[in-house]
Design an enzyme around this catalytic site. Structure first.
Site, short mmCIF file in Angstrom:
data_model
loop_
_atom_site.label_atom_id
_atom_site.label_comp_id
_atom_site.label_asym_id
_atom_site.label_seq_id
_atom_site.Cartn_x
_atom_site.Cartn_y
_atom_site.Cartn_z
N ALA A 64 0.84 -1.19 0.00
CA ALA A 64 0.00 0.00 0.00
C ALA A 64 0.88 1.25 0.00
O ALA A 64 2.02 1.20 0.47
CB ALA A 64 -0.89 -0.01 1.23
N GLY A 105 0.98 -5.13 1.10
CA GLY A 105 -0.21 -5.26 0.27
C GLY A 105 0.09 -5.91 -1.06
O GLY A 105 -0.80 -6.52 -1.67
N GLU A 108 -0.14 -9.46 -0.32
CA GLU A 108 -1.55 -9.79 -0.04
C GLU A 108 -2.34 -9.90 -1.34
O GLU A 108 -3.22 -10.76 -1.48
CB GLU A 108 -2.15 -8.72 0.87
N GLU A 128 4.77 -4.97 7.45
CA GLU A 128 3.91 -3.96 8.10
C GLU A 128 4.27 -3.75 9.57
O GLU A 128 4.22 -2.64 10.08
CB GLU A 128 2.44 -4.37 7.99
C1 3H9 Z 1 0.79 -2.12 3.47
O1 3H9 Z 1 1.01 -2.68 2.45
C2 3H9 Z 1 -0.53 -2.16 4.19
C3 3H9 Z 1 -1.44 -3.27 3.77
O2 3H9 Z 1 -1.16 -4.45 4.46
C4 3H9 Z 1 -2.87 -2.97 4.10
C5 3H9 Z 1 -3.53 -1.85 3.41
C6 3H9 Z 1 -4.99 -1.76 3.75
N1 3H9 Z 1 4.53 3.60 0.11
O3 3H9 Z 1 13.39 2.65 0.29
P1 3H9 Z 1 13.68 3.30 -0.98
C7 3H9 Z 1 9.18 5.25 -1.32
S1 3H9 Z 1 1.95 -1.12 4.22
C8 3H9 Z 1 4.95 4.83 -0.24
O4 3H9 Z 1 14.58 4.47 -0.99
P2 3H9 Z 1 14.97 0.92 -1.91
C9 3H9 Z 1 10.29 5.70 -0.40
O5 3H9 Z 1 9.81 6.57 0.58
C10 3H9 Z 1 3.35 -1.18 3.15
N2 3H9 Z 1 6.23 5.12 -0.57
O6 3H9 Z 1 14.16 2.26 -2.09
C11 3H9 Z 1 11.23 6.36 -1.38
O7 3H9 Z 1 10.69 7.64 -1.66
P3 3H9 Z 1 11.64 8.89 -1.93
C12 3H9 Z 1 4.14 -2.40 3.32
C13 3H9 Z 1 7.11 4.12 -0.53
O8 3H9 Z 1 15.12 0.36 -3.26
C14 3H9 Z 1 11.08 5.51 -2.64
O9 3H9 Z 1 9.83 4.82 -2.51
N3 3H9 Z 1 5.37 -2.28 2.56
C15 3H9 Z 1 6.74 2.83 -0.16
O10 3H9 Z 1 16.17 1.14 -1.07
C16 3H9 Z 1 12.16 4.47 -2.80
O11 3H9 Z 1 12.26 3.73 -1.59
C17 3H9 Z 1 6.52 -1.86 3.12
O12 3H9 Z 1 6.62 -1.65 4.30
C18 3H9 Z 1 5.39 2.57 0.17
N4 3H9 Z 1 4.96 1.35 0.51
O13 3H9 Z 1 14.00 -0.02 -1.05
C19 3H9 Z 1 7.68 -1.68 2.19
N5 3H9 Z 1 7.87 2.04 -0.20
O14 3H9 Z 1 12.39 8.55 -3.18
C20 3H9 Z 1 8.35 -0.37 2.48
C21 3H9 Z 1 8.88 2.84 -0.61
O15 3H9 Z 1 10.70 10.04 -2.04
N6 3H9 Z 1 9.42 -0.09 1.54
N7 3H9 Z 1 8.42 4.09 -0.81
O16 3H9 Z 1 12.53 8.97 -0.73
C22 3H9 Z 1 10.65 -0.61 1.65
O17 3H9 Z 1 10.94 -1.41 2.51
C23 3H9 Z 1 11.70 -0.15 0.66
O18 3H9 Z 1 11.26 1.09 0.15
C24 3H9 Z 1 11.92 -1.13 -0.52
C25 3H9 Z 1 12.80 -0.45 -1.59
C26 3H9 Z 1 12.60 -2.38 0.00
C27 3H9 Z 1 10.61 -1.46 -1.15
#
Ligand code: 3H9
Length: 696
Positions: A64, A105, A108, A128
């Site tokens: 998400a 998500g 999911e 999450e």
């Molecule tokens: C969820 O899914 C809830 C559901 O269960 C239920 C819903 C009802 N959203 O980390 P990076 C941005 S909760 C928005 O530098 P990497 C990040 O801020 C979600 N933005 O890259 C950055 O922005 P900026 C569960 C996001 O390659 C840019 O993307 N998922 C999100 O080093 C690049 O990110 C997570 O918890 C997001 N979900 O690492 C995953 N994710 O360029 C969270 C990233 O402006 N994300 N951004 O600074 C991560 O762990 C790492 O970003 C990932 C990539 C491993 C994906």
């Protein structure tokens, strides 16, 4: 946002829906709307026999869009839950083709599909919990139905990702393919479309009860260890436990209700703040600087810090040469490194071949000449300006003019050090935290003349080492240690005023700190701050309150854990602090000598005195431009000082309490305790204008 095309095979035509929402294929309201529409069209189109969902770019989908949480966008229909229900109920088979990370998500969504096919480099996770929430789109209900309770607990309550091979062995994916992922997914989808069996829908899958009845208790214990003070892991576990007694609909309703509770709570807001703060810290004011390639690094000093720094460089696959003054010092460092790797290997965290490869990257020398070909030197010698200046003048002579000269000082003046070399633009501070091979924080200290290329290079280097770099300016103690001074000072004052060490540390541990200031002092070694206090003694104004407690403890040879005693005593080989009545006597004597009448100290006062000391100093640091952002200070405290992530760092915590309230308390302390509590002008300004640190 959703690219849709068809692929036609002899058995039929497949609609391939590609999530295309850079940078991470986050599922925000736009993607949800487009995906819902594309699914409807594919299901209704009689020419389509099956559907494949995949992701463009590096990722399948990382979940998400976190930025939408607590905004109206998150409530915009269709919800992710509705999309997942739509694809699970689809009469046509839906297959997820996963080539990269499927997180939150994103996973999911894949669980709502009837089948999952992955490439070997794909990864899977429900992270999450690390954001203070739980998988709220069915993950806690569908995953245990697919892979069983125990593995689901590990993934949901632990939050770590697994690779494709592990996912396949758990039954999370049907198949791992080497190449041609989408064609393979299409074939599988078409096969399913002609089968007479009902499509495998996890909503109908039975749940198998865990053999081990203790599995939930064990998960709670693990969560308490790993995520102390966090509520999200417990909610994750409760949702999975619910699968034993409820059907999918009831379970989903429970999960949804607990998700709402968490997403609206302070802990999750704090954890999401830190997620974005870590990423903001990476953004440099001068983003265009050219990077210098770091092929080889020199480390001066093979003590605890030097060895740890050398290991973290070797761990990133970069050759490093360690320099010491004498063979004995070099041997001690080398032994420590070997011992550390061997213990990681024993614990199954490192293979023998990886250990050998890392050791092979670390060379040793007594000769500065070995630094002639390095691109970066990190000096980690004794914390003394004269010692460091002597080293830097040697480096100046032996290193190439373009070599970056970094000092791992924790508080000395980088400008003074830089001025002692012929190339101040190449000089920078790199304040690692101990143990340097484990702790992720790196304060990158920018001198007045440090070039933007050197700063940018250090940031890229830190990222390669898996560290979180934060840019800070020059002042005594930079950000982290400068703030620690008033924090510990208040800890010591509270002792004189009536608290015991275990009361101060206990209150802060219950607040969520990894440890209190006194235990932290014992761990770091009390001699370091003792030396600093002695250095500052001649210039310390006589009218300012000064606690003699720590000095007196040091004078007794109690320098902390390493000497078996400090604020506490320690049994041989143990790190567990044991309250020592001798210290209570010493504190009472110091209080009497200072004319302080001891009184009952409340837990609330301990928290306010220590936390607001951090916040007030943090506000000054911000105003002076030593830190670029309030959120940088939060990152430093969470990543380097054991500040509870669920409180979001000291500045975010102050915002949560409310700055007018924080200021009012600081003003009261100012009246009671004098000028050390002078409110920071920035704090006054923000409180008066109704703004917060996060508004800056
Ligand atoms: C969820 O899914 C809830 C559901 O269960 C239920 C819903 C009802 N959203 O980390 P990076 C941005 S909760 C928005 O530098 P990497 C990040 O801020 C979600 N933005 O890259 C950055 O922005 P900026 C569960 C996001 O390659 C840019 O993307 N998922 C999100 O080093 C690049 O990110 C997570 O918890 C997001 N979900 O690492 C995953 N994710 O360029 C969270 C990233 O402006 N994300 N951004 O600074 C991560 O762990 C790492 O970003 C990932 C990539 C491993 C994906």
């Amino acid at each position: 946002m959703i690219a849709s095309h068809t692929e036609t095979f002899p058995q039929g035509t497949v609609a391939v829906l590609t999530i295309d929402n850079p940078p991470v294929n986050g599922i925000g309201s736009g993607v949800r709307m487009a995906l819902g529409k594309a699914l409807d069209e594919a299901i209704e189109n009689p020419a389509i026999s099956a559907i494949v969902i995949t992701g463009a770019g590096k990722f399948f989908s990382c979940g998400a869009d976190i930025r939408e949480f607590n905004t109206p966008m998150s409530r915009q229909e269709p919800s992710l839950r509705a999309i997942i229900e739509q694809l699970e109920k689809s009469p046509k088979p839906v297959v997820a083709a996963i080539h990269g990370a499927a997180l939150g998500g994103g996973l999911e969504l894949a669980l709502g599909c009837h089948h999952r096919v992955a490439q070997a480099k794909a990864s899977f996770g429900l992270p999450e919990v690390k954001l203070g929430i739980l998988p709220g789109a069915g993950g806690t209900q569908r995953l245990p139905r697919l892979i069983g309770i125990k593995p689901a607990l590990d993934i949901v309550a632990g939050g770590d990702s697994i690779d494709a091979a592990k996912a396949c062995s758990l039954g999370l994916v049907d198949k791992v393919v080497q190449s041609d992922l989408v064609p393979e997914a299409c074939r599988l989808a078409l096969e399913a479309s002609v089968q007479t069996d009902a499509l495998p829908r996890l909503s109908r899958a039975p749940i198998s009860k865990p053999v081990d009845g203790e599995v939930f208790d064990e998960a709670r214990k693990q969560a308490a260890r790993r995520y102390r003070g966090c509520v999200a892991p417990l909610e994750c576990i409760a949702c999975i436990e619910k699968t034993l007694t409820s059907d999918l609909d009831e379970g989903l309703a429970f999960e949804r209700e607990r998700f709402q509770f968490l997403v609206n709570g302070d802990q999750s807001k704090a954890q999401r703040h830190i997620f974005f703060a870590e990423r903001a810290a990476l953004k440099l004011p001068d983003a265009k600087a050219d990077l210098i390639t770091i092929r080889k690094v020199g480390v001066i000093g093979a003590g605890t810090m030097g060895s740890g720094i050398a290991m973290s460089i070797a761990n990133a696959g970069i050759p490093v040469v360690m320099i010491e003054r004498d063979q004995a010092g070099l041997d001690r460092g080398w032994e420590a490194i070997n011992g550390n790797y061997a213990s990681s290997m024993k614990r199954g965290k490192l293979s023998e071949s990886d250990m050998n490869a890392r050791l092979a990257l670390i060379s040793r020398s007594l000769d500065y000449g070995a630094l002639a070909d390095v691109d970066l030197v990190v000096e980690a010698a004794f914390e003394d300006m004269d010692v460091k200046k002597e080293i830097f003048s040697k480096l100046d002579a032996v290193c190439r003019p373009d070599t970056i000269l970094a000092s791992n000082t924790s508080r000395l003046d980088i400008n003074e050090l830089a001025a002692s070399t012929s190339k101040p633009s190449q000089v920078i501070g790199t304040h690692f935290f101990s143990p340097a091979n484990v702790m992720r924080l790196l304060e990158v200290v920018q001198g007045d003349l440090t070039s933007k290329e050197v700063i940018a290079t250090l940031f890229a280097f830190a990222k390669k080492l898996g560290k979180i770099p934060v840019l800070v300016g020059v002042c005594d103690g930079f950000v982290g240690n400068r703030m620690v001074s008033p924090y510990t000072r208040e800890g010591h004052f509270l002792l004189e005023e009536g608290a015991t060490p275990e009361q101060v540390d206990g209150a802060l541990r219950r607040f969520g700190m990894a440890m209190g200031p006194l235990q932290m002092g014992d761990m770091a070694g009390l001699d370091i701050s003792w030396a600093a206090r002695k250095r500052m003694a001649p210039t310390r104004p006589a009218h300012i309150r000064y606690s003699r407690v720590a000095d007196r403890i040091c004078e007794q040879g109690r320098l902390g854990q390493k000497t078996g005693a400090g604020f506490y005593r320690y049994d041989a080989g143990s790190r567990t602090p044991i309250p020592d009545p001798a210290i209570d006597v010493l504190i009472a004597e110091c209080a009497q000598e200072a004319g302080i009448e001891r009184r009952e100290i409340s837990e609330e006062e301990i928290i306010q005195r220590t936390m607001y000391a951090l916040v007030n100093e943090g506000a000054r640091i911000l105003q002076e431009g030593i830190a670029q952002r309030a959120s940088d200070i939060d990152v430093i405290y969470v990543a380097g000082y054991g500040f509870p992530v669920f409180r979001g760092g000291p500045m975010f915590y102050a915002d949560t309490v409310g700055l007018p309230k924080v200021l009012a308390t600081i003003e009261r302390f100012h009246e009671q305790h004098g000028e050390l509590w002078e409110p920071a002008p920035l704090l006054r300004e923000l409180a008066k204008s109704g703004r917060r640190f996060s508004d800056l």
